[in-house]
Design a protein around this motif. Structure first.
Motif, PDB file in Angstrom:
ATOM      1  N   PRO A 162      -1.202   6.181   3.403  1.00  0.00           N
ATOM      2  CA  PRO A 162      -1.629   4.797   3.700  1.00  0.00           C
ATOM      3  C   PRO A 162      -1.172   4.465   5.326  1.00  0.00           C
ATOM      4  CG  PRO A 162       0.054   5.307   1.699  1.00  0.00           C
ATOM      5  CD  PRO A 162      -1.209   6.504   2.076  1.00  0.00           C
TER       6      PRO A 162
ATOM      7  N   SER B 185      -7.319  11.706  -2.332  1.00  0.00           N
ATOM      8  CA  SER B 185      -6.337  10.151  -2.536  1.00  0.00           C
ATOM      9  C   SER B 185      -7.678   8.964  -1.470  1.00  0.00           C
ATOM     10  CB  SER B 185      -4.900   9.694  -2.148  1.00  0.00           C
ATOM     11  OG  SER B 185      -5.014  11.138  -1.151  1.00  0.00           O
TER      12      SER B 185
ATOM     13  N   ASP C 130       1.190  11.612   0.365  1.00  0.00           N
ATOM     14  CA  ASP C 130       0.950  10.916  -0.379  1.00  0.00           C
ATOM     15  C   ASP C 130       1.232   9.968   0.664  1.00  0.00           C
ATOM     16  OD1 ASP C 130      -0.312  11.518  -2.611  1.00  0.00           O
ATOM     17  OD2 ASP C 130       1.316  12.523  -3.089  1.00  0.00           O
ATOM     18  N   THR C 131       2.274   9.827   0.954  1.00  0.00           N
ATOM     19  CA  THR C 131       2.907   8.901   2.576  1.00  0.00           C
ATOM     20  C   THR C 131       1.733   8.658   3.193  1.00  0.00           C
ATOM     21  OG1 THR C 131       3.960   9.704   4.387  1.00  0.00           O
ATOM     22  CG2 THR C 131       4.645   9.025   1.284  1.00  0.00           C
TER      23      THR C 131
ATOM     24  N   ALA D 129      -6.647   4.930   0.489  1.00  0.00           N
ATOM     25  CA  ALA D 129      -5.853   4.101   0.887  1.00  0.00           C
ATOM     26  C   ALA D 129      -7.025   3.654   1.042  1.00  0.00           C
ATOM     27  CB  ALA D 129      -4.854   4.717   1.254  1.00  0.00           C
TER      28      ALA D 129
ATOM     29  N   ARG E  13       2.470   1.588  -3.112  1.00  0.00           N
ATOM     30  CA  ARG E  13       2.225   2.094  -3.877  1.00  0.00           C
ATOM     31  C   ARG E  13       1.589   3.547  -3.921  1.00  0.00           C
ATOM     32  NH1 ARG E  13      -2.236  -2.691  -4.535  1.00  0.00           N
ATOM     33  NH2 ARG E  13      -0.734  -4.130  -5.113  1.00  0.00           N
ATOM     34  N   ALA E  14       1.140   4.454  -2.786  1.00  0.00           N
ATOM     35  CA  ALA E  14       1.527   5.747  -3.014  1.00  0.00           C
ATOM     36  C   ALA E  14       2.484   6.229  -3.181  1.00  0.00           C
ATOM     37  CB  ALA E  14       0.899   6.284  -1.264  1.00  0.00           C
TER      38      ALA E  14
ATOM     39  N   HIS F 116      -4.719  -3.843  -1.112  1.00  0.00           N
ATOM     40  CA  HIS F 116      -4.311  -3.507  -1.359  1.00  0.00           C
ATOM     41  C   HIS F 116      -4.460  -2.081  -1.654  1.00  0.00           C
ATOM     42  CE1 HIS F 116      -1.566  -5.779   1.735  1.00  0.00           C
ATOM     43  NE2 HIS F 116      -2.303  -6.423   1.025  1.00  0.00           N
ATOM     44  N   HIS F 117      -5.320  -1.775  -1.908  1.00  0.00           N
ATOM     45  CA  HIS F 117      -5.146  -0.505  -2.465  1.00  0.00           C
ATOM     46  C   HIS F 117      -4.994   1.377  -2.247  1.00  0.00           C
ATOM     47  CE1 HIS F 117      -8.647   1.049  -6.100  1.00  0.00           C
ATOM     48  NE2 HIS F 117      -8.708   2.150  -5.166  1.00  0.00           N
ATOM     49  N   PHE F 118      -5.049   1.630  -3.782  1.00  0.00           N
ATOM     50  CA  PHE F 118      -4.284   3.428  -3.251  1.00  0.00           C
ATOM     51  C   PHE F 118      -4.660   3.502  -5.161  1.00  0.00           C
ATOM     52  CE2 PHE F 118      -1.782   7.165  -3.529  1.00  0.00           C
ATOM     53  CZ  PHE F 118      -2.091   7.692  -2.901  1.00  0.00           C
TER      54      PHE F 118
ATOM     55  N   LEU G 172       0.449  -1.601   0.279  1.00  0.00           N
ATOM     56  CA  LEU G 172      -0.192  -0.109  -0.236  1.00  0.00           C
ATOM     57  C   LEU G 172       1.005   1.487   0.026  1.00  0.00           C
ATOM     58  CD1 LEU G 172      -3.090   0.390   0.300  1.00  0.00           C
ATOM     59  CD2 LEU G 172      -2.713   0.573   2.504  1.00  0.00           C
TER      60      LEU G 172
ATOM     61  N   LYS H  56      -5.195   7.849  -5.887  1.00  0.00           N
ATOM     62  CA  LYS H  56      -4.732   9.560  -6.064  1.00  0.00           C
ATOM     63  C   LYS H  56      -4.958   9.572  -7.036  1.00  0.00           C
ATOM     64  CE  LYS H  56      -0.567  12.479  -6.437  1.00  0.00           C
ATOM     65  NZ  LYS H  56       0.814  12.459  -6.253  1.00  0.00           N
TER      66      LYS H  56
END
Ligand SMILES: Cc1cc2nc3c(=O)[nH]c(=O)nc-3n(C[C@H](O)[C@H](O)[C@H](O)COP(=O)(O)OP(=O)(O)OC[C@H]3O[C@@H](n4cnc5c(N)ncnc54)[C@H](O)[C@@H]3O)c2cc1C
Lengths: 771, 281
Positions: B123, B193, B119-120, B195, B91-92, B176-178, B88, B180
């Motif tokens: 997640p 976004s 962006d982190t 997560a 991906r971010a 596990h999905h991200f 996860l 943006k």
């Protein structure tokens, strides 16, 4: 690519390639100098205001400050502007946009300069502002230029052919819509800059990033009251221009600074924020269209009302609108047209020239109208376009009979035969979950040259140096588009010399000859046409001199080769170095002028245009966009691009393709991302964090198809190709959206937010119903 | 001109931080330098954390992963532990900035900047990340959700630095999905976004759900209500629409130059629908 004698029609290595990739090429921004001073501008900071006082004492007292100048210190008219001289170098009475210049500061280093600029105290009485077309035209609106007889209207013009209003009433099918496009930023890498100094004899020298060095001389001379022949402008290659360096940016300010610098060099270099604040923009516009056709799809009548926001100063606003009006009907036959235009002053940033000059705006409207019409008629959009496409001999929407090469139909046919078009239904059917796919077309055109009223001229100069090499004096700037390479190609081809051996002199008013601006898709056409006879004459002189030296009594028996002339029959040769040494300067230099032909039968309309109407030559293109839209976010992904372009014959396939690619990329930005956002005259997108340009992932693979239709008046049959490609993307993407999602967008750019809103209103499942 | 300290170990760092006034810690400078240029912040001196080995790298610890604050995004993306156990986050990270920004920017900088668009952060919220804060004399831990107290605000004390972040991934999550939304497809600040971590049973039932949204509130938004709406259900359109509706109520976005609050609210819900496409790993 190896050094070679260039051939016409074959790709040639860029003349500026090696020097640019190795960092040897000097842009204006690379010029410094010993004892360099820095100049900078105190900007208005309000959109409209009366200047009560400008107190420079504190700034001037700062150690390291050389001078602080205000409007009162400007000699001459203090007025700049290409057609209308309405823009002060430094404002005296009032300011008309946020970025207007109020004071000029000269200091020994950049830190001191920034400090001093902040210490200039400006007292301003705010004035009510004019923030858009409606404000400008409202009765009793505040005036941007009190002294201008037209109120806030810089130019009101009409193109009328036939009886559009009556004809529209008789049309069985009519479509009507209003479109809006925002200002766009040129976003060149090298921001506005230059270095200037005054020589001992009083001459002011400017090295500046400019598209029009020769015009700059007039601007500076007029604005500052300097003798015309006391100014020298050197214009190195530009790190991009796109129209934004056509017109005075730093020139007059720098020349003024030079007058106060005691012979020292002064540099001015706008940072990105100042480029956004004070630099020129593409005109925002509102475009109202009514288009009528017969049941079989034959276009019959068009009425449009076009409003261009030129911002605080005229720049080329009237001319930009004129070109937009001339192209308002698209590349189609429409017997009855009424095209009305208003170009208005506002308290917005100054709008001026930009690639697709006025045409990019109307192309959106015209090409959406064609798809709306196709929808209403139940016709295939490609068929509708082909049915109405202009051919040589037709009259265009401005009433001009087309006598020059006209290849739009061929471009449309190329698109129609391509798998990206023929296979579109299968492709659309393969969209994944929450995705919709659409395919859109646009047929576009763009005039070349200045148009009637302003001679489009170039003077080419070529020299055989005393050392026996070629030196080419280009009078027209290369801002990256590659015209200088084309000049090398032409000279090398005619004079049989390898490209590498040809020395290229970039524009310099003291060394090269006036050849107009780098603009209007004209540079290679006009300068190239001047260069050919100059090179042919030089060739005759070289061979003629060789004949004397080799005692050969007919020129036909001699061969001009790289670095030498040869007599094949005897095997004897004379090197050019030996030959050149025997020639006087008069013999070694050839000069020739060319003047672009103009429309002979000027239509009896558009009389308000003083210059720039109508045009004789057009480049054409048909674009196809395949896009995928995300229903959850409204995001558009441009998947494939096909551009079929006709711009006469192609001199250099690589250069041609680069122009197509760049124009499409810039057009995709205009279509989907770019917008100079304004609130009450303030720019809300003041830098590249907020003003979003497309990146490599936003631009798909671009397939460029070339449709060659010889233009007999062009150098080797060519026409300018630089602009036309920028006009296609916005309408093609909007048409693809309509195709894929059934939404008709009227405002650019086509942002995810706008798309999602349109999807929601249409009630597409997938988009949330609430908000 | 500013003084810049470049300590090579923690001891040198503590010494640098004892100066008056204390220099401002920074790492990649990709946030700080932007603010220095605009004049938004103007510290007298800076101290760079990038050369302190104790603050960099990824290691397994206490059944979870410890990530040094000074570890760059690029290094994290290359790290086999991160890739295997924190897909996860990976991906971010792959959507953060551009290669040059990822080569300079660090996870610690992203956390301390405490931007709602960092962006982190979504997640790390979904993963229940914990921060480790250190000064010469102290070391403390707290959940990331408590550390970030507002936009640009953290619970960091003036004598402290962020040393690292600890994440204990729960291996039973199998979605596990991200995603943006940015204005362009790379190098774009987040407009919104999502997560999401889900545990979906072999029969298709959602057994656990962790959801966190970026850029749609003053800090990362979590919504127990939206998570609840998924539990015991399947990944069907109706279920997700219901959760989406709750998400739209939970977020509190603003209008800015990139997007309107209304758009952000709408897509906060819409992004959940993408989970329909997910088949458990
Ligand atoms: C062009 C560009 C694009 C970007 N795109 C994105 C994006 O897509 N997504 C995104 O989330 N961010 C983006 N950023 C922001 C930035 O790159 C990230 O937030 C990055 O993670 C910051 O890390 P850094 O090490 O560079 O921080 P720095 O700039 O060094 O520091 C940032 C702040 O944190 C403090 N700080 C840093 N480390 C510590 C520490 N260990 N202890 C205490 N305080 C500390 C500093 O004092 C400063 O206030 C972008 C930035 C740029 C310039």
């Amino acid at each position: 690519m190896k050094p070679s004698v260039p051939e016409i029609g074959r790709s040639l290595r860029r003349a500026d390639g090696p020097s640019k990739v190795t960092g040897r090429e000097k842009y204006a921004a690379d010029h410094y100098g010993e004892g360099l001073l820095w100049a900078g501008v105190r900007r208005a900071g309000v959109p409209h205001g009366r200047i009560l006082s400008v107190d420079t004492a504190e700034a001037a007292a700062l150690p390291g400050v050389v001078a602080v100048l205000t409007g009162g210190d400007v000699p001459g008219t203090n007025r700049q502007g290409i057609v209308h001289k309405d823009q002060p170098v430094l404002c005296r009475e009032k300011v008309r946009h946020f970025g207007d210049a109020v004071a000029l500061v000269i200091a020994g280093d950049r830190e001191t300069l920034a400090k001093a600029i902040s210490l200039v105290r400006v007292r301003m009485e705010p004035l009510p502002g004019v923030f858009g077309v409606d404000d400008a035209l409202a009765p009793g609106a505040p005036l941007v230029h009190e002294e201008w007889s037209g109120g806030n209207v810089l130019l009101r013009a009409t193109i009328r052919n036939g009886e559009a209003e009556k004809a529209l009433e008789a049309c069985p099918v009519i479509v009507e819509e209003t479109f809006e496009v925002p200002p766009q930023a040129h976003a060149f890498l090298e921001t506005e800059n230059g270095v200037a100094w005054q020589e001992e004899d009083g001459t002011v020298v400017l090295v500046v990033s400019t598209q029009a060095p020769f015009r700059d001389k007039w601007e500076v001379s007029h604005a500052l009251g300097l003798p015309w022949d006391g100014i020298r402008v050197v214009g190195p290659v530009l790190g991009g221009g796109f129209g934004g360096k056509d017109g005075a940016t730093v020139q007059c300010l720098l020349a003024l600074a030079a007058l106060h610098a005691g012979g020292r060099r002064v540099k001015m270099w706008w940072d990105r924020e100042e480029n956004f604040l004070a630099g020129y923009k593409r005109h925002g516009a509102r475009l109202h269209y009514r288009l009528g056709a017969r049941e079989d799809g034959t276009l019959h009548a068009l009425h449009c009302r076009l409003f261009y926001d030129t911002g605080a100063y005229a720049h080329l606003g009237g001319e930009v609108m004129a070109l937009g009006m001339e192209h308002a009907g698209g590349p189609y036959r429409i017997p009855h047209t009424l095209i009305e235009g208003w170009c208005v002053y506002t308290n917005h940033p100054v709008a001026g020239a930009m690639r697709g000059f006025g045409v990019a705006q109307v192309s959106f409207a015209a090409e959406r109208m064609m798809d709306l019409l196709a929808g209403k008629l139940g016709m295939d959009p490609l068929e509708l376009r082909k049915r109405n496409a202009l051919r040589q001999g037709d009259r265009n929407c401005a009433g001009v009979t087309l006598t020059a090469s006209t290849g739009i139909l061929e471009c449309l046919e190329r698109i129609g035969g391509h798998p990206l078009w023929t296979g579109r239904e299968t492709w659309k059917g393969q969209a994944g979950p929450f995705k919709k796919r659409g395919v859109g077309l646009a047929a576009v055109w763009n005039a070349m040259g200045y148009g009637r009223g302003l001679p489009d001229s170039a003077l080419a100069k070529i020299e055989l140096t005393p050392e026996g090499r070629l030196r080419l004096y280009s009078g027209v700037s290369d801002m990256g588009q590659g015209n200088a390479t084309a000049f090398v190609q032409i000279a090398g081809h005619i004079l049989s010399q390898e490209d590498e051996t040809i020395e290229l002199i970039q524009p310099d008013t003291a060394r090269t000859l006036p050849s107009g601006s780098s603009a209007a898709g004209r540079t290679t056409y006009t300068y190239g046409n001047a260069l050919i006879p100059a090179c042919e004459e030089l060739r005759r002189r070289i061979v003629g001199r060789a004949a004397l030296m080799l005692l050969v009594d007919t020129l036909d028996d001699l061969e001009l080769l790289p670095g030498r002339v040869r007599h094949p029959a005897s095997g004897r040769e004379v090197p050019l170095s030996v030959l050149a040494a025997t020639m006087t300067e008069h013999e070694r230099i050839c000069i020739s002028q060319f003047l672009m032909p103009v429309v002979r039968e000027v239509p009896g309309t558009g009389k308000e245009f003083r210059i720039g109407f109508p045009h004789l030559f057009f480049a054409h293109a048909a674009h196809l966009a395949r896009i995928e839209v995300d229903e959850l976010t409204g995001t558009i992904e441009v998947k494939d691009w096909l551009a079929a372009t006709e711009a006469g014959r192609v001199l250099n396939p690589q250069g041609f393709e680069q122009q197509v690619q760049g124009a499409v990329a810039q057009g995709i930005g205009y279509g989907t991302l770019e917008e100079v956002k304004l609130r009450e005259g303030r720019i809300l997108t003041p830098d590249f964090a907020a003003y979003i340009l497309p990146g490599s992932l936003d631009v798909p693979e671009i397939i460029s198809l070339v449709e060659e239709v010889e233009e007999p008046t062009g150098p080797y049959g060519m026409k300018g190709v630089g602009e036309v490609g920028a006009n296609g993307p916005l309408p093609a993407i909007a048409n693809a959206l309509a195709d894929g999602c059934g939404i008709s967008m009227t405002r650019a750019p086509l942002t995810a937010e706008r798309v999602l809103e349109a999807l929601r209103r249409k009630g597409t499942p997938g988009a949330g119903e609430t908000s | 001109m500013k003084e810049v300290f470049l300590p090579g170990n923690l001891e040198e760092l503590w010494r640098a931080l004892e100066r008056e006034p204390a220099p401002r810690p920074y790492c990649g400078g990709t946030d700080l330098l932007v603010h220095l240029r605009s004049g938004k912040t103007d510290p007298d001196a800076l101290v760079c954390l990038e050369r302190i080995p104790e603050l960099s790298g990824v290691r397994e610890e206490e059944g979870g992963l410890w990530i040094g604050a000074a570890t760059t995004h690029a290094r994290l993306l290359d790290d086999p532990l991160v890739r295997a156990r924190l897909p996860l986050l990976a991906r971010a990270l792959s959507t953060l900035g551009s290669p040059p920004v990822r080569n300079m920017g660090t996870i610690g900088g992203n956390i301390c900047t405490a931007s709602p668009a960092g962006d982190t952060l979504p997640p790390l919220y979904a993963l229940d990340g914990e921060v480790e804060l250190r000064s010469r004399d102290s070391s403390r831990r707290m959940p990331l959700r408590r550390f970030i107290t507002g936009p640009g605000e953290t619970a960091l004390r003036p004598d402290e630095i962020l040393a690292g972040v600890r994440v204990t991934p729960d291996g039973t999550y199998n979605v596990h999905h991200f995603e943006k939304i940015g204005i362009r497809r790379a190098m774009a600040c987040s407009i919104a976004s999502l997560a999401a971590l889900l545990r979906v049973s072999s029969s298709g039932e959602i057994e656990a759900a962790r959801l966190a949204w970026g850029s749609v509130g003053p800090t990362v938004v979590v919504s127990g209500e939206a998570e609840q709406a998924l539990l015991g259900k399947r990944l069907t359109r109706d279920v997700l629409e219901d959760a989406a509706e709750r998400a739209r109520k939970a977020v509190s976005p603003i209008d800015d130059v990139r997007a309107s609050a209304a758009y952000r609210r709408e897509v906060s819900g819409n992004l959940l629908l993408r989970l329909m496409e997910h088949r458990p790993l």
